[in-house]
Design a protein around this motif. Structure first.
Motif, PDB file in Angstrom:
ATOM      1  N   ASN A   7      50.810  53.723  41.732  1.00 50.14           N
ATOM      2  CA  ASN A   7      50.371  52.493  41.066  1.00 50.14           C
ATOM      3  C   ASN A   7      51.567  51.686  40.573  1.00 50.14           C
ATOM      4  O   ASN A   7      51.636  50.470  40.775  1.00 50.14           O
ATOM      5  CB  ASN A   7      49.415  52.801  39.907  1.00 50.14           C
ATOM      6  N   ASN A   8      52.513  52.350  39.929  1.00 46.90           N
ATOM      7  CA  ASN A   8      53.704  51.664  39.447  1.00 46.90           C
ATOM      8  C   ASN A   8      54.504  51.091  40.620  1.00 46.90           C
ATOM      9  O   ASN A   8      54.975  49.949  40.575  1.00 46.90           O
ATOM     10  CB  ASN A   8      54.572  52.618  38.617  1.00 46.90           C
ATOM     11  N   ARG A  10      53.348  50.214  43.546  1.00 42.12           N
ATOM     12  CA  ARG A  10      52.626  49.066  44.099  1.00 42.12           C
ATOM     13  C   ARG A  10      52.883  47.822  43.261  1.00 42.12           C
ATOM     14  O   ARG A  10      53.156  46.742  43.799  1.00 42.12           O
ATOM     15  CB  ARG A  10      51.128  49.369  44.194  1.00 42.12           C
ATOM     16  N   HIS A  11      52.866  47.974  41.947  1.00 39.48           N
ATOM     17  CA  HIS A  11      53.135  46.820  41.065  1.00 39.48           C
ATOM     18  C   HIS A  11      54.564  46.310  41.249  1.00 39.48           C
ATOM     19  O   HIS A  11      54.803  45.095  41.271  1.00 39.48           O
ATOM     20  CB  HIS A  11      52.870  47.175  39.600  1.00 39.48           C
TER      21      HIS A  11
END
Length: 115
Positions: A7-8, A10-11
């Motif tokens: 998730n990190n 991807r951000h």
């Protein structure tokens, strides 16, 4: 435990693309057009496109593609079983490519210059 903070990542990737877009808007606009072209025909559904994207991402070893398309696949309801089948295809194709290139290597080896 996860191998990676996807998730990190991807951000961070999305932020990086935003930065690149400011520096080279035509490049990002062109990529966006290319990436969206397949959705306009409606010949494949979204699940199939994401499963193909993930299998190709594995073959290309692109973590950026993996995090984006895994996220998209989860959002549209791709199951773990569907993903496993697509990944099995990727494993098979990569093994097949190794076989093909093994035969090419043997061919090149046989034609080596003996001088």
């Amino acid at each position: 435990m996860s191998m990676h903070d996807w998730n990190n990542y991807r951000h961070q990737l999305v932020a990086g693309v935003g930065e690149l877009s400011k520096l080279s808007p035509d490049t990002v606009r062109g990529y966006t057009t290319l990436a969206g072209a397949g959705t306009k025909t409606c010949r494949l559904d979204a699940k199939t496109r994401e499963l193909i994207a993930l299998a190709v991402a594995v073959s290309l070893r692109c973590d950026g593609c993996i995090t984006i398309h895994a996220h998209n696949a989860r959002k549209i309801g791709v199951s773990s079983d569907e993903l496993a089948e697509a990944l099995g295809v990727a494993v098979s194709i990569n093994a097949g490519a190794a076989f093909v290139y093994s035969t090419r290597t043997l061919d090149a080896f046989k034609e080596r210059d003996e001088t």
